[in-house]
Design a protein around this motif. Structure first.
Motif, PDB file in Angstrom:
ATOM      1  N   ILE A 228      -2.872  10.066   8.060  1.00  0.00           N
ATOM      2  CA  ILE A 228      -2.420   9.416   6.828  1.00  0.00           C
ATOM      3  C   ILE A 228      -3.622   9.163   5.930  1.00  0.00           C
ATOM      4  N   CYS A 229      -3.346   9.176   4.649  1.00  0.00           N
ATOM      5  CA  CYS A 229      -4.380   8.961   3.647  1.00  0.00           C
ATOM      6  C   CYS A 229      -3.861   7.940   2.645  1.00  0.00           C
TER       7      CYS A 229
ATOM      8  N   GLN B  99      -6.824   2.799  -2.084  1.00  0.00           N
ATOM      9  CA  GLN B  99      -6.476   1.517  -1.457  1.00  0.00           C
ATOM     10  C   GLN B  99      -7.073   1.343  -0.062  1.00  0.00           C
ATOM     11  N   HIS B 100      -7.691   2.381   0.480  1.00  0.00           N
ATOM     12  CA  HIS B 100      -8.174   2.305   1.859  1.00  0.00           C
ATOM     13  C   HIS B 100      -9.223   1.214   2.048  1.00  0.00           C
ATOM     14  N   THR B 101     -10.056   0.978   1.048  1.00  0.00           N
ATOM     15  CA  THR B 101     -11.101  -0.043   1.190  1.00  0.00           C
ATOM     16  C   THR B 101     -10.492  -1.429   1.366  1.00  0.00           C
TER      17      THR B 101
ATOM     18  N   GLN C 214      -9.218  -5.821   5.121  1.00  0.00           N
ATOM     19  CA  GLN C 214      -8.288  -6.836   5.600  1.00  0.00           C
ATOM     20  C   GLN C 214      -8.155  -6.771   7.125  1.00  0.00           C
ATOM     21  N   ILE C 215      -8.067  -5.564   7.665  1.00  0.00           N
ATOM     22  CA  ILE C 215      -7.961  -5.403   9.112  1.00  0.00           C
ATOM     23  C   ILE C 215      -9.251  -5.851   9.800  1.00  0.00           C
ATOM     24  N   LEU C 216     -10.367  -5.385   9.296  1.00  0.00           N
ATOM     25  CA  LEU C 216     -11.653  -5.718   9.915  1.00  0.00           C
ATOM     26  C   LEU C 216     -11.948  -7.211   9.818  1.00  0.00           C
ATOM     27  N   SER C 217     -11.562  -7.828   8.706  1.00  0.00           N
ATOM     28  CA  SER C 217     -11.788  -9.261   8.550  1.00  0.00           C
ATOM     29  C   SER C 217     -11.004 -10.057   9.589  1.00  0.00           C
TER      30      SER C 217
ATOM     31  N   PHE D  23       0.842  -1.188   0.000  1.00  0.00           N
ATOM     32  CA  PHE D  23       0.000   0.000   0.000  1.00  0.00           C
ATOM     33  C   PHE D  23       0.886   1.249   0.000  1.00  0.00           C
ATOM     34  N   PHE D  24       0.286   2.369  -0.378  1.00  0.00           N
ATOM     35  CA  PHE D  24       0.978   3.655  -0.391  1.00  0.00           C
ATOM     36  C   PHE D  24       0.136   4.660   0.386  1.00  0.00           C
TER      37      PHE D  24
END
Length: 389
Positions: free
Chosen positions: A335-336, A341-343, A348-351, A219-220
């Motif tokens: 951070i943004c 890519q945020h979705t 991934q984190i929530l899963s 990610f960036f």
């Protein structure tokens, strides 16, 4: 690209080789099981780096806090770098910055409802947190990528765009704290502090050069700035960044990598003068005198801007001039994610927390959804998989 980002002291390369032998030996001990990594029953997300110097750990941890805090009971565990205390400390509203360090203190002040603790022994800290609170849903480990005694569920590696690890070398000739192969332990790699106008070709070049495994995601992120807040609210009002256009600005930082802030703020001001100190710098009397003198020498109109982390330390000092206090503003940083890519990252984190937490809203939603699916599919359970390294 290499020349733009990294300067290597070639005279120190023999010492880097010796350092690398020692670090590789330690990593081998973990790989063959002589040194043990512990797993825990609570979801653990580690955020860290393999370089000396800042890669934006605190704003990335704060992003995770914002993502999870309304769905889970979140705790942050840090070692509390440069704190004036020892052992395990769980922060309260009365805890001072010197007791837990500037970054944990900053997070506790911004998110008073979450649990923040410090302990150099991360395993002991996790044991204490889970013992104190059986309802804990997820622990965020701040700066723990190399603390291999803990086996996190998600390992996030941060890489500074301005010091890409692929072009760096080991200490002391470079900034790497372990060989580049250490990045292979990461589930997620984030290139941080990217210019907001990063070109598509640069994404492709960096992605190829990072040479990640299929199980790793890249990610960036870039920096996003909030409204300017006066450090001493009784003396000034909040201000917008646009108000700096006619100002001479003194950018006061005690962080490891201020380059992107300088690049971002320079076009927004009449003139930008950076005054930089080392990361986590403890401001002494001579530093305060330097700040006063440097700001006094700037032509008017003028403003002094600092970071949230530096603000926590400046508040413990004395001797700032009245002129500085009236014009001293704190610039919040978030951070943004770039390229939308945020979705993907959020999911991934929530899963992961969804799968492993028993008490959170996510877990309850999971149980309800599994029950619904079981009724529809003849009580056949639905499974969710995630790499748990």
């Amino acid at each position: 690209m290499e020349g733009d980002f990294i300067k290597i002291n070639k005279w120190l390369l023999p010492l880097s080789w010796c350092y690398g032998v020692a670090v590789n030996f330690r990593n081998t001990l973990f790989s063959i099981g002589i040194l043990k990594s512990r797993s825990f029953n609570v979801p653990i997300i580690s955020v860290g780096n393999i370089t000396v110097g800042g890669t934006g750990k605190t704003p990335h941890v704060e992003y995770l806090i914002k993502l999870l805090k309304d769905k889970c009971h979140v705790a942050v565990l840090s070692r509390g770098y440069k704190r004036k205390s020892n052992g395990y400390i769980k922060a309260t509203a009365q805890t001072t910055m010197p007791e837990i360090g500037d970054e944990p203190y900053q997070m506790k002040q911004k998110f008073p409802d979450i649990t923040v603790a410090v302990d150099q022994n991360r395993c002991h800290g996790i044991d204490q947190l889970t013992s104190d609170d059986a309802q804990l849903d997820v622990i965020l480990l701040d700066d723990a990528f190399q603390h291999r005694y803990v086996k996190p569920g998600i390992n996030i590696l941060l890489v500074d765009y301005h010091r890409l690890v692929i072009y760096d070398t080991l200490l002391p000739a470079g900034r790497l704290r372990e060989p580049l192969s250490g990045k292979d332990r990461a589930d997620i790699v984030i290139v941080t502090k990217c210019p907001q106008n990063l070109k598509p070709m640069e994404y492709r070049v960096i992605t190829k050069a990072m040479n990640l495994y299929p199980y790793q995601q890249l990610f960036f992120t870039t920096l996003k700035y909030g409204e300017l807040q006066p450090l001493f609210p009784k003396l000034a009002q909040p201000a917008q960044l646009e108000q700096l256009q006619s100002q001479h600005v003194l950018l006061l930082t005690g962080i490891a990598s201020p380059e992107q802030m300088v690049n971002d703020l320079s076009p927004l001001t009449a003139h930008l003068s950076p005054l930089t100190f080392s990361d986590h710098h403890e401001f002494k009397r001579k530093d305060i005198e330097l700040i006063n003198e440097t700001f006094a020498a700037l032509p008017s109109p003028k403003t002094i801007v600092t970071t949230e982390k530096d603000a926590t330390r400046l508040l413990t000092t004395t001797g700032l001039s009245e002129e500085v206090c009236k014009n001293l503003y704190v610039l919040p940083i978030e951070i943004c994610f770039m390229q939308e890519q945020h979705t993907t990252f959020n999911n991934q984190i929530l899963s992961y927390v969804h799968k492993n937490s028993r008490n959170s809203i996510l877990a309850k939603s999971k149980d309800d959804h599994k029950s619904h699916d079981s009724n529809r599919a003849g009580n056949r359970p639905r499974t969710i998989s995630f790499r748990n390294n």
